[in-house]
Structure formats: C-alpha cells, structure tokens
Design a protein around this motif. Structure first.
Motif, mmCIF file in Angstrom:
data_model
loop_
_atom_site.group_PDB
_atom_site.id
_atom_site.type_symbol
_atom_site.label_atom_id
_atom_site.label_comp_id
_atom_site.label_asym_id
_atom_site.label_seq_id
_atom_site.Cartn_x
_atom_site.Cartn_y
_atom_site.Cartn_z
ATOM 1 N N ASN A 76 0.811 -1.213 0.000
ATOM 2 C CA ASN A 76 0.000 0.000 0.000
ATOM 3 C C ASN A 76 0.850 1.272 0.000
ATOM 4 O O ASN A 76 2.078 1.231 0.001
ATOM 5 N N ASN A 77 0.161 2.412 0.031
ATOM 6 C CA ASN A 77 0.806 3.715 -0.138
ATOM 7 C C ASN A 77 1.961 3.916 0.840
ATOM 8 O O ASN A 77 1.780 3.840 2.058
ATOM 9 N N GLY A 78 3.147 4.182 0.304
ATOM 10 C CA GLY A 78 4.291 4.500 1.131
ATOM 11 C C GLY A 78 4.883 3.351 1.913
ATOM 12 O O GLY A 78 5.779 3.561 2.734
ATOM 13 N N ALA A 79 4.417 2.129 1.684
ATOM 14 C CA ALA A 79 4.970 0.973 2.395
ATOM 15 C C ALA A 79 6.367 0.654 1.879
ATOM 16 O O ALA A 79 6.715 0.963 0.738
ATOM 17 N N VAL A 80 7.167 0.009 2.735
ATOM 18 C CA VAL A 80 8.531 -0.385 2.371
ATOM 19 C C VAL A 80 8.688 -1.881 2.593
ATOM 20 O O VAL A 80 8.397 -2.390 3.682
ATOM 21 N N VAL A 133 0.626 -5.322 3.078
ATOM 22 C CA VAL A 133 1.510 -4.425 3.821
ATOM 23 C C VAL A 133 0.878 -3.042 3.716
ATOM 24 O O VAL A 133 0.896 -2.413 2.656
ATOM 25 N N SER A 134 0.293 -2.578 4.809
ATOM 26 C CA SER A 134 -0.543 -1.373 4.787
ATOM 27 C C SER A 134 0.281 -0.101 4.612
ATOM 28 O O SER A 134 1.519 -0.118 4.649
ATOM 29 N N GLY A 135 -0.431 1.003 4.459
ATOM 30 C CA GLY A 135 0.206 2.285 4.226
ATOM 31 C C GLY A 135 1.243 2.630 5.281
ATOM 32 O O GLY A 135 0.987 2.525 6.478
ATOM 33 N N ASN A 136 2.433 3.037 4.816
ATOM 34 C CA ASN A 136 3.551 3.474 5.666
ATOM 35 C C ASN A 136 4.081 2.391 6.597
ATOM 36 O O ASN A 136 4.847 2.695 7.518
ATOM 37 N N ALA A 137 3.691 1.150 6.376
ATOM 38 C CA ALA A 137 4.292 0.047 7.131
ATOM 39 C C ALA A 137 5.668 -0.264 6.549
ATOM 40 O O ALA A 137 5.938 -0.007 5.371
ATOM 41 N N LEU A 170 7.205 -12.996 5.603
ATOM 42 C CA LEU A 170 5.783 -13.044 5.944
ATOM 43 C C LEU A 170 5.157 -14.270 5.305
ATOM 44 O O LEU A 170 5.355 -14.533 4.117
ATOM 45 N N GLY A 171 4.355 -15.003 6.075
ATOM 46 C CA GLY A 171 3.601 -16.108 5.510
ATOM 47 C C GLY A 171 2.422 -15.613 4.694
ATOM 48 O O GLY A 171 2.209 -14.408 4.530
ATOM 49 N N GLU A 172 1.635 -16.538 4.193
ATOM 50 C CA GLU A 172 0.467 -16.171 3.395
ATOM 51 C C GLU A 172 -0.592 -15.478 4.253
ATOM 52 O O GLU A 172 -0.738 -15.754 5.439
ATOM 53 N N ARG A 173 -1.306 -14.551 3.615
ATOM 54 C CA ARG A 173 -2.478 -13.875 4.190
ATOM 55 C C ARG A 173 -2.145 -13.085 5.455
ATOM 56 O O ARG A 173 -2.991 -12.908 6.325
ATOM 57 N N CYS A 174 -0.925 -12.595 5.569
ATOM 58 C CA CYS A 174 -0.567 -11.743 6.707
ATOM 59 C C CYS A 174 -1.041 -10.314 6.467
ATOM 60 O O CYS A 174 -1.185 -9.869 5.327
ATOM 61 N N LEU A 175 -1.264 -9.606 7.565
ATOM 62 C CA LEU A 175 -1.607 -8.187 7.512
ATOM 63 C C LEU A 175 -0.644 -7.421 8.403
ATOM 64 O O LEU A 175 -0.541 -7.702 9.600
ATOM 65 N N ILE A 176 0.059 -6.462 7.812
ATOM 66 C CA ILE A 176 0.879 -5.530 8.580
ATOM 67 C C ILE A 176 0.107 -4.221 8.607
ATOM 68 O O ILE A 176 -0.089 -3.582 7.574
ATOM 69 N N GLY A 177 -0.383 -3.833 9.782
ATOM 70 C CA GLY A 177 -1.259 -2.677 9.898
ATOM 71 C C GLY A 177 -0.570 -1.371 9.559
ATOM 72 O O GLY A 177 0.662 -1.292 9.428
ATOM 73 N N ILE A 178 -1.364 -0.319 9.437
ATOM 74 C CA ILE A 178 -0.852 1.002 9.063
ATOM 75 C C ILE A 178 0.262 1.422 10.017
ATOM 76 O O ILE A 178 0.100 1.414 11.238
ATOM 77 N N ILE A 207 -1.245 -11.076 12.203
ATOM 78 C CA ILE A 207 -1.467 -9.639 12.052
ATOM 79 C C ILE A 207 -0.509 -8.882 12.959
ATOM 80 O O ILE A 207 -0.425 -9.171 14.161
ATOM 81 N N VAL A 208 0.215 -7.927 12.386
ATOM 82 C CA VAL A 208 0.949 -6.935 13.172
ATOM 83 C C VAL A 208 0.051 -5.709 13.223
ATOM 84 O O VAL A 208 -0.251 -5.103 12.189
ATOM 85 N N SER A 209 -0.416 -5.356 14.410
ATOM 86 C CA SER A 209 -1.416 -4.292 14.520
ATOM 87 C C SER A 209 -0.823 -2.941 14.148
ATOM 88 O O SER A 209 0.399 -2.738 14.153
ATOM 89 N N ALA A 210 -1.698 -1.997 13.826
ATOM 90 C CA ALA A 210 -1.281 -0.676 13.363
ATOM 91 C C ALA A 210 -0.346 -0.018 14.370
ATOM 92 O O ALA A 210 -0.615 0.004 15.574
ATOM 93 N N GLY A 211 0.775 0.500 13.875
ATOM 94 C CA GLY A 211 1.731 1.205 14.711
ATOM 95 C C GLY A 211 2.595 0.332 15.587
ATOM 96 O O GLY A 211 3.432 0.851 16.338
ATOM 97 N N SER A 212 2.447 -0.973 15.506
ATOM 98 C CA SER A 212 3.212 -1.878 16.368
ATOM 99 C C SER A 212 4.539 -2.265 15.726
ATOM 100 O O SER A 212 4.707 -2.186 14.509
ATOM 101 N N VAL A 213 5.471 -2.700 16.577
ATOM 102 C CA VAL A 213 6.784 -3.149 16.124
ATOM 103 C C VAL A 213 6.937 -4.625 16.467
ATOM 104 O O VAL A 213 6.788 -5.017 17.630
ATOM 105 N N ALA A 214 7.207 -5.439 15.452
ATOM 106 C CA ALA A 214 7.469 -6.864 15.669
ATOM 107 C C ALA A 214 8.975 -7.059 15.717
ATOM 108 O O ALA A 214 9.657 -6.972 14.694
ATOM 109 N N ASN A 215 9.510 -7.293 16.924
ATOM 110 C CA ASN A 215 10.958 -7.455 17.071
ATOM 111 C C ASN A 215 11.367 -8.905 17.274
ATOM 112 O O ASN A 215 12.532 -9.197 17.525
#
Length: 230
Positions: free
Chosen positions: A148-152, A165-169, A177-185, A200-208
C-alpha cells in the motif's frame, strides 16, 4: 531495474520493458477497488472496461468510470471470458478464495508510476504496488498482495501470497511473511523476523521477534496473542 513476475506487469510507458494494455475487469466495488482504480487511471493507455460485483443492488451503476455489469457469472460470457481481471478486494481471506475460484484467468501486476522497484525483485500475479511504495533489491512479493501507499519492503524480504503491507508500514531487510498476513498502518517488522501465515501486526506496532501462524503482534513489547479461531 529487473522485475520477475508471474503476471504481466502494467506501469507507465516510460518504464522500459514493462507491458501496457488497454482493457481490464475490476472485481469488487468497495474501498480497495476504488484505490486500485486510481492506480489504473495513472497508468497510460489503461481502461477499466467493466466492474464485477455480486451485489444485485450495484448492477448497472457507474463506478470507477465504468459500469457494474453483474456478478462473477458474467466472467464466463462471450467477450469477457478471456479478459484480464484485477481483484479489488481488501480482505485477504476473501481475495484468496476468489482468486482460487478463478484459476486460469490472467491477473495483471499493477505498479504505480511513483513506486520504486529495486533490482531483482519478484512480483506475483494480481499484486498491486501503490503510490510511493518501495520494494528493495532482491525482495519477493507473492501473488495477489497489496503493497500500500508509502509501504517499504526491505531488501531480501519475502511477502507471502494474499498478504497486505498497509500504508507506511515497513518490513526491514530479510523479513519473511507467511500467506495472508496483515501488517497494519505504520507497523514495522524488524530485520530477519518471520511472521507466520494469517498473522497480524497491529497498526503502529513493532514486531521485534518472530511469531507463529494465526497470531496478533501488538506493541508495546511486541506482545503476541493467539487469534480467535473461527
């Protein structure tokens, strides 16, 4: 730039070696389809020739500069049965189910002209790369993904089929990432972390740290919770 793709890649003509076409069917009439229609509008010589949606209330309406011509049964009518389709469906599970039911059709890869695609990048069929997104050297993005927009997507990372991979994620280098994952905004996955399918990695969260399939990852502390089983 070298793109390996399982579907035809459509982008502005100014990008050397990338195919452009004229007609495509949009499957879906919701918010994600609207966003994808803007990407298509910004690609030269491209046209949405019809919209497919199963809702009877939408039939005959004008959307995205075209007409809703009916439900998925219309895809098998003369003149439409060989036309390329893009799935403008935001929900990962629904998009996966529809894609599998339409096996054998052409699903183009859409890359917005402002997106940056690095060297030796692989893009699966039906994937869309939205404005200002960045996919770095050696990354592999599966089929029917949304970048999505601005994602890296960092160098050498892998994005499984039907993931979003959501905006700015940001996916740092070497993420898997496995299948059907969601990385929130605005979410972030740190280098070499693996996220299991349907997680799912929720919006604004960091998966370390890595997480198994069907889990939520939430900040602070990259807390991991098992998702509710349907």
């Amino acid at each position: 730039m070298h793109i390996q793709a399982t579907g035809n890649v459509y982008r502005a003509k100014a990008v050397t070696g990338i195919k452009t076409v004229t007609d495509i069917l949009m499957f879906g009439a919701g918010g994600h389809a609207a966003a994808v229609s803007d990407v298509i509008r910004d690609i030269e010589d491209f046209n949405i020739s019809g919209v497919i949606d199963d809702s009877p209330s939408l039939q005959g309406k004008c959307l995205f500069g075209s007409t809703v011509i009916g439900g998925r049964q219309q895809l098998y009518m003369n003149g439409l049965d060989t036309m390329a389709i893009f799935l403008g469906i935001g929900d990962n599970l629904t998009r996966a189910r529809i894609a599998r039911s339409l096996g054998g059709r052409e699903f183009p890869v859409l890359v917005h002209p402002t997106a940056h695609i690095g060297t030796n990048v692989s893009l699966g069929e039906g994937t869309v790369v939205m404005p200002r997104a960045i996919i770095e050297n050696g990354a592999r993005v599966g089929a029917h993904c949304i970048i999505n927009n601005g994602a890296v997507v960092g160098h050498g990372s892998v994005v499984g089929d039907y993931s979003h991979v959501s905006g700015n994620a940001v996916l740092a280098g070497g993420v898997n990432l496995g299948e059907r994952c969601l990385i929130g905004i605005g979410g972030c996955v740190l280098p070499n972390v693996a996220i299991g399918q349907d997680s799912i990695v929720s919006a604004g969260s960091v998966a370390n740290r890595s997480a198994p399939e069907r889990h939520y990852i939430m900040s602070p502390g990259s807390r991991i919770f098992r998702r509710f089983e349907k």
